[in-house]
Every structure is written in C-alpha cells, then in structure tokens.
Design an enzyme around this catalytic site. Structure first.
Site, PDB file in Angstrom:
ATOM      1  N   ARG A  34      12.704 -35.766  15.313  1.00  0.00           N
ATOM      2  CA  ARG A  34      11.236 -35.687  15.206  1.00  0.00           C
ATOM      3  C   ARG A  34      10.573 -35.694  16.576  1.00  0.00           C
ATOM      4  O   ARG A  34       9.458 -35.246  16.727  1.00  0.00           O
ATOM      5  CB  ARG A  34      10.700 -36.871  14.381  1.00  0.00           C
ATOM      6  CG  ARG A  34      11.059 -36.819  12.914  1.00  0.00           C
ATOM      7  CD  ARG A  34      10.811 -38.153  12.254  1.00  0.00           C
ATOM      8  NE  ARG A  34      11.568 -39.200  12.926  1.00  0.00           N
ATOM      9  CZ  ARG A  34      11.522 -40.487  12.630  1.00  0.00           C
ATOM     10  NH1 ARG A  34      10.723 -40.900  11.668  1.00  0.00           N
ATOM     11  NH2 ARG A  34      12.259 -41.347  13.290  1.00  0.00           N
ATOM     12  N   ARG A  35      11.252 -36.263  17.603  1.00  0.00           N
ATOM     13  CA  ARG A  35      10.596 -36.389  18.911  1.00  0.00           C
ATOM     14  C   ARG A  35      10.870 -35.153  19.764  1.00  0.00           C
ATOM     15  O   ARG A  35      11.910 -35.043  20.404  1.00  0.00           O
ATOM     16  CB  ARG A  35      11.054 -37.676  19.597  1.00  0.00           C
ATOM     17  CG  ARG A  35      10.384 -38.909  18.993  1.00  0.00           C
ATOM     18  CD  ARG A  35      10.984 -40.190  19.459  1.00  0.00           C
ATOM     19  NE  ARG A  35      12.315 -40.429  18.925  1.00  0.00           N
ATOM     20  CZ  ARG A  35      13.039 -41.520  19.170  1.00  0.00           C
ATOM     21  NH1 ARG A  35      12.564 -42.464  19.941  1.00  0.00           N
ATOM     22  NH2 ARG A  35      14.240 -41.655  18.635  1.00  0.00           N
ATOM     23  N   TYR A 153      19.285 -51.048   3.105  1.00  0.00           N
ATOM     24  CA  TYR A 153      20.032 -50.293   4.124  1.00  0.00           C
ATOM     25  C   TYR A 153      21.483 -50.141   3.676  1.00  0.00           C
ATOM     26  O   TYR A 153      22.046 -49.044   3.722  1.00  0.00           O
ATOM     27  CB  TYR A 153      19.956 -50.980   5.501  1.00  0.00           C
ATOM     28  CG  TYR A 153      20.771 -50.225   6.537  1.00  0.00           C
ATOM     29  CD1 TYR A 153      20.408 -48.950   6.942  1.00  0.00           C
ATOM     30  CD2 TYR A 153      21.926 -50.783   7.086  1.00  0.00           C
ATOM     31  CE1 TYR A 153      21.171 -48.235   7.866  1.00  0.00           C
ATOM     32  CE2 TYR A 153      22.694 -50.088   8.019  1.00  0.00           C
ATOM     33  CZ  TYR A 153      22.313 -48.811   8.411  1.00  0.00           C
ATOM     34  OH  TYR A 153      23.074 -48.094   9.324  1.00  0.00           O
ATOM     35  N   LYS A 157      23.855 -46.710   2.711  1.00  0.00           N
ATOM     36  CA  LYS A 157      25.143 -46.354   3.329  1.00  0.00           C
ATOM     37  C   LYS A 157      26.274 -46.344   2.293  1.00  0.00           C
ATOM     38  O   LYS A 157      27.244 -45.592   2.437  1.00  0.00           O
ATOM     39  CB  LYS A 157      25.437 -47.288   4.507  1.00  0.00           C
ATOM     40  CG  LYS A 157      24.475 -47.074   5.687  1.00  0.00           C
ATOM     41  CD  LYS A 157      24.523 -45.627   6.225  1.00  0.00           C
ATOM     42  CE  LYS A 157      23.616 -45.393   7.416  1.00  0.00           C
ATOM     43  NZ  LYS A 157      23.721 -44.023   7.951  1.00  0.00           N
ATOM     44  N   THR A 188      22.471 -49.027  20.355  1.00  0.00           N
ATOM     45  CA  THR A 188      21.679 -47.811  20.564  1.00  0.00           C
ATOM     46  C   THR A 188      20.215 -48.244  20.398  1.00  0.00           C
ATOM     47  O   THR A 188      19.902 -49.410  20.604  1.00  0.00           O
ATOM     48  CB  THR A 188      22.043 -46.760  19.495  1.00  0.00           C
ATOM     49  OG1 THR A 188      21.770 -47.350  18.212  1.00  0.00           O
ATOM     50  CG2 THR A 188      23.518 -46.361  19.549  1.00  0.00           C
TER      51      THR A 188
HETATM   52  P1  NDP Z   1      19.127 -44.421  17.002  1.00  0.00           P
HETATM   53  O1  NDP Z   1      17.901 -45.114  16.501  1.00  0.00           O
HETATM   54  O2  NDP Z   1      19.475 -44.552  18.426  1.00  0.00           O
HETATM   55  O3  NDP Z   1      19.039 -42.864  16.622  1.00  0.00           O
HETATM   56  C1  NDP Z   1      18.617 -42.444  15.348  1.00  0.00           C
HETATM   57  C2  NDP Z   1      18.367 -40.944  15.369  1.00  0.00           C
HETATM   58  O4  NDP Z   1      17.970 -40.545  14.046  1.00  0.00           O
HETATM   59  C3  NDP Z   1      17.251 -40.548  16.315  1.00  0.00           C
HETATM   60  O5  NDP Z   1      17.615 -39.397  17.024  1.00  0.00           O
HETATM   61  C4  NDP Z   1      16.088 -40.239  15.389  1.00  0.00           C
HETATM   62  O6  NDP Z   1      15.309 -39.183  15.930  1.00  0.00           O
HETATM   63  C5  NDP Z   1      16.818 -39.744  14.142  1.00  0.00           C
HETATM   64  N1  NDP Z   1      15.984 -39.877  12.952  1.00  0.00           N
HETATM   65  C6  NDP Z   1      15.588 -41.029  12.343  1.00  0.00           C
HETATM   66  N2  NDP Z   1      14.780 -40.739  11.311  1.00  0.00           N
HETATM   67  C7  NDP Z   1      14.668 -39.394  11.272  1.00  0.00           C
HETATM   68  C8  NDP Z   1      13.960 -38.482  10.444  1.00  0.00           C
HETATM   69  N3  NDP Z   1      13.203 -38.911   9.423  1.00  0.00           N
HETATM   70  N4  NDP Z   1      14.067 -37.171  10.666  1.00  0.00           N
HETATM   71  C9  NDP Z   1      14.824 -36.730  11.685  1.00  0.00           C
HETATM   72  N5  NDP Z   1      15.522 -37.506  12.515  1.00  0.00           N
HETATM   73  C10 NDP Z   1      15.435 -38.834  12.308  1.00  0.00           C
HETATM   74  O7  NDP Z   1      20.289 -44.966  16.066  1.00  0.00           O
HETATM   75  P2  NDP Z   1      21.888 -44.664  16.045  1.00  0.00           P
HETATM   76  O8  NDP Z   1      22.250 -43.588  16.955  1.00  0.00           O
HETATM   77  O9  NDP Z   1      22.567 -45.969  16.193  1.00  0.00           O
HETATM   78  O10 NDP Z   1      22.046 -44.233  14.531  1.00  0.00           O
HETATM   79  C11 NDP Z   1      22.559 -42.989  14.115  1.00  0.00           C
HETATM   80  C12 NDP Z   1      23.184 -43.127  12.744  1.00  0.00           C
HETATM   81  O11 NDP Z   1      24.281 -44.036  12.807  1.00  0.00           O
HETATM   82  C13 NDP Z   1      22.248 -43.674  11.666  1.00  0.00           C
HETATM   83  O12 NDP Z   1      22.494 -42.988  10.458  1.00  0.00           O
HETATM   84  C14 NDP Z   1      22.662 -45.148  11.550  1.00  0.00           C
HETATM   85  O13 NDP Z   1      22.386 -45.665  10.266  1.00  0.00           O
HETATM   86  C15 NDP Z   1      24.157 -45.026  11.790  1.00  0.00           C
HETATM   87  N6  NDP Z   1      24.830 -46.235  12.249  1.00  0.00           N
HETATM   88  C16 NDP Z   1      24.399 -46.926  13.348  1.00  0.00           C
HETATM   89  C17 NDP Z   1      25.076 -48.071  13.759  1.00  0.00           C
HETATM   90  C18 NDP Z   1      24.629 -48.910  14.904  1.00  0.00           C
HETATM   91  O14 NDP Z   1      24.992 -50.106  14.956  1.00  0.00           O
HETATM   92  N7  NDP Z   1      23.896 -48.372  15.859  1.00  0.00           N
HETATM   93  C19 NDP Z   1      26.303 -48.513  13.059  1.00  0.00           C
HETATM   94  C20 NDP Z   1      26.638 -47.731  11.901  1.00  0.00           C
HETATM   95  C21 NDP Z   1      25.951 -46.612  11.548  1.00  0.00           C
HETATM   96  P3  NDP Z   1      13.699 -39.137  15.926  1.00  0.00           P
HETATM   97  O15 NDP Z   1      13.198 -40.544  15.921  1.00  0.00           O
HETATM   98  O16 NDP Z   1      13.366 -38.373  17.169  1.00  0.00           O
HETATM   99  O17 NDP Z   1      13.382 -38.379  14.684  1.00  0.00           O
HETATM  100  C1  8X3 Z   2      24.638 -50.464  11.422  1.00  0.00           C
HETATM  101  C2  8X3 Z   2      25.547 -51.617  11.533  1.00  0.00           C
HETATM  102  O1  8X3 Z   2      25.940 -54.015  10.813  1.00  0.00           O
HETATM  103  O2  8X3 Z   2      23.703 -53.442  11.548  1.00  0.00           O
HETATM  104  O3  8X3 Z   2      24.919 -49.674  10.321  1.00  0.00           O
HETATM  105  O4  8X3 Z   2      24.508 -52.695   9.432  1.00  0.00           O
HETATM  106  S1  8X3 Z   2      24.891 -52.985  10.776  1.00  0.00           S
END
Ligand code: NDP
Ligand code: 8X3
Length: 252
Positions: A34-35, A153, A157, A188
C-alpha cells in the site's frame, strides 16, 4: 529470459528481503504493497544494484476489485510469473477475546485470509495456462498452536495452513507447487504494527533472545523456490534457536 517472482507486502520485513534476495539472483520482481513511496524507492534501489526489472504494483490486498484489476492488467511480458509469495499480512492488537476490537479482527481476516485467497485466484490463470507455478504462503507458528491473546491472528494463520493444504490437493492436476512457511518470532515492523506504533512494546517482544531476521526467511523462500521441478517443500516451520514453538522461548 529471467525468472519472475510476485511478492506481496514488499514494502517492509520479509517481503522486502525476499524481493532483494531474488533480485540479487537475477529474478525480475513484481512487488506490491500500500505504501507507494516505499515501493518506488525499493524499485529504484534494486534496478540500480542488480541487472533486473521491477514492476511495482500499488494496491490493498483487502480490496477484491483492485486485486483483480491490477493482476489482470499486468503487461504480457510479466505474465509468465514463476512464483507467487503471499506474504502481505499483519497482527492487529494482542487482546483477550472479550475486549478485542472487531475492526482489528476484520482487518486481519480481510488481509491475511481473504487477501491471500484473492491474490491466489487472480494469479492462478497464468500458472494454469503454462501448467507450472509455485505458490508460497506465509503462515506462522501462530497457525500451529494458539497462544494467549493470539485468538483471531492465530485463526487467520490456521486458515493459511488449511488453505495451503487445500491448494496443494486441488492444484495437483495443474502441476502447481504449494509451500507453506511458518516462521516464529522475527524482528520486522510486525510488532510495531501489532502494537499500533508503540515502539517500547514492540521492542520488548524481542528482549532477551535473538529472533529470526528477515533475511533468514528470504533465504528459506529462495531455497524452496529453486528446488528441482519434481521436488516441493510442503510445510516448513522455522524458528530462531531460542524458540521451540508458540509457547516456549528461552529468554536470558
Ligand atoms: P511487516 O509489518 O514488516 O510487513 C508486512 C507487509 O505486509 C508490509 O509490506 C505491508 O505493506 C504489507 N501489508 C499489510 N497489509 C496489507 C494490505 N492490506 N495490502 C497490501 N499489503 C499489506 O511484517 P512481516 O514482514 O514480519 O510480515 C510478513 C508476513 O509474515 C505476515 O503475513 C506476517 O503475519 C507473517 N509472519 C511474521 C512473523 C514475525 O514475527 N515477523 C512471524 C510469522 C509470520 P504496506 O503497509 O505498505 O501495505
Ligand atoms: C508472528 C509470530 O508469535 O507473534 O506470526 O504470532 S507470533
């Protein structure tokens, strides 16, 4: 002819690191989020650094019409997508069920579940036409065990886990690989988003241990995406060494 990856949520965290990893190996990348400013900046960085092409697509995966309009109008030379990474997602809040915000629930379900479904459905015609393709879905350890205050959440998942299993079965005749990657805690912008900009709360999540880095997930996605044609990693749980599962993390 370069390979092509489409990664959603490439403006931050895993998605950004995945785009960089594949670009560094000569893949052309379709990056979404989105950004817009961040997409444009990443696009410029990667094209300047690696000899590849980037197609930035700016949309919200929650908006069905935008997903289908954007994907259906991808220029022809970009339609030969090899890998779709459904990564865009978030946690919003970490509250007990009875006080959880319904707006937060809607956002998580609309992004993590419905967004992933829309993206998969929109890209599939390209895969089916060439009888080849790879969907890589970002699940979570939260989709393997429910933890306190993880409620919705975790449910999203668990849904990613179930959808990945269903896609793997139904798409077999089309020779499409489906991989679900389930990371544990990774530092992240995830926690900053979850706690709505509260930096201290977000940072405290990772106190006392070394969490996963975004590059660890990018390396894992790259490994799964570059295996021989007859090999598919179906389901992969990856945590930092300090974490056993959703409940047990050794801090200190
Ligand atoms: P970040 O918040 O760093 O990145 C999330 C990304 O998702 C951003 O680029 C954001 O882009 C995009 N996003 C969110 N909502 C939307 C939307 N409605 N439309 C389009 N893009 C969207 O998080 P992570 O990189 O950590 O997360 C990535 C994935 O990994 C997620 O699915 C998360 O649930 C999963 N995950 C993360 C973990 C963690 O501990 N970090 C562990 C396990 C899984 P923008 O805001 O520009 O739209
Ligand atoms: C992200 C990891 O443990 O915060 O999916 O749910 S946790």
């Amino acid at each position: 002819m370069n390979n092509i990856i489409l990664v959603t949520g490439a403006t931050s965290g895993f998605g950004k690191a995945i785009a960089e990893k594949f670009a560094s190996h000569g893949w052309n990348c379709i990056i979404t989020g989105r950004r817009k400013e961040r997409l444009d900046e990443l696009s410029q960085q990667l094209t300047a650094k690696y000899n590849i092409k980037i197609l930035p697509l700016h949309f919200d995966v929650q908006v069905k019409e935008d997903v289908f309009n954007q994907i259906q109008s991808i220029p022809e030379e970009w339609q030969a997508i090899d890998v779709l990474v459904n990564n865009a997602g978030l946690a919003a809040g970490r509250d007990s069920f009875e006080v959880g915000s319904i707006d937060d629930w809607d956002q998580m379900i609309d992004t993590n579940v419905k967004g992933l479904l829309y993206m998969s459905k929109a890209v599939l015609p390209f895969f089916i036409a060439k009888r080849k393709g790879h969907i890589i879905n970002l699940g979570s350890t939260a989709g393997k065990e429910v933890y306190t205050n993880g409620n919705v959440y975790c449910a999203t998942k668990f849904a990613v886990d179930a959808i990945s299993k269903a896609q793997r079965i139904d798409l077999l005749p089309h020779k499409i690989k489906v991989t679900a990657i389930h990371p544990g805690a990774a530092e992240t912008e995830f926690s900053l988003v979850r706690f709505k900009g509260d930096e201290a709360k977000a940072k405290a999540v990772y106190d006392g241990f070394e969490p996963l880095h975004d590059a660890d997930i990018a390396d894992t996605v790259y490994y799964c995406a570059t295996l021989p044609e007859h090999v598919c990693v179906n389901d992969l749980v990856i945590t930092c060494t300090a974490q056993a599962n959703s409940y047990y993390t050794f801090k200190g």
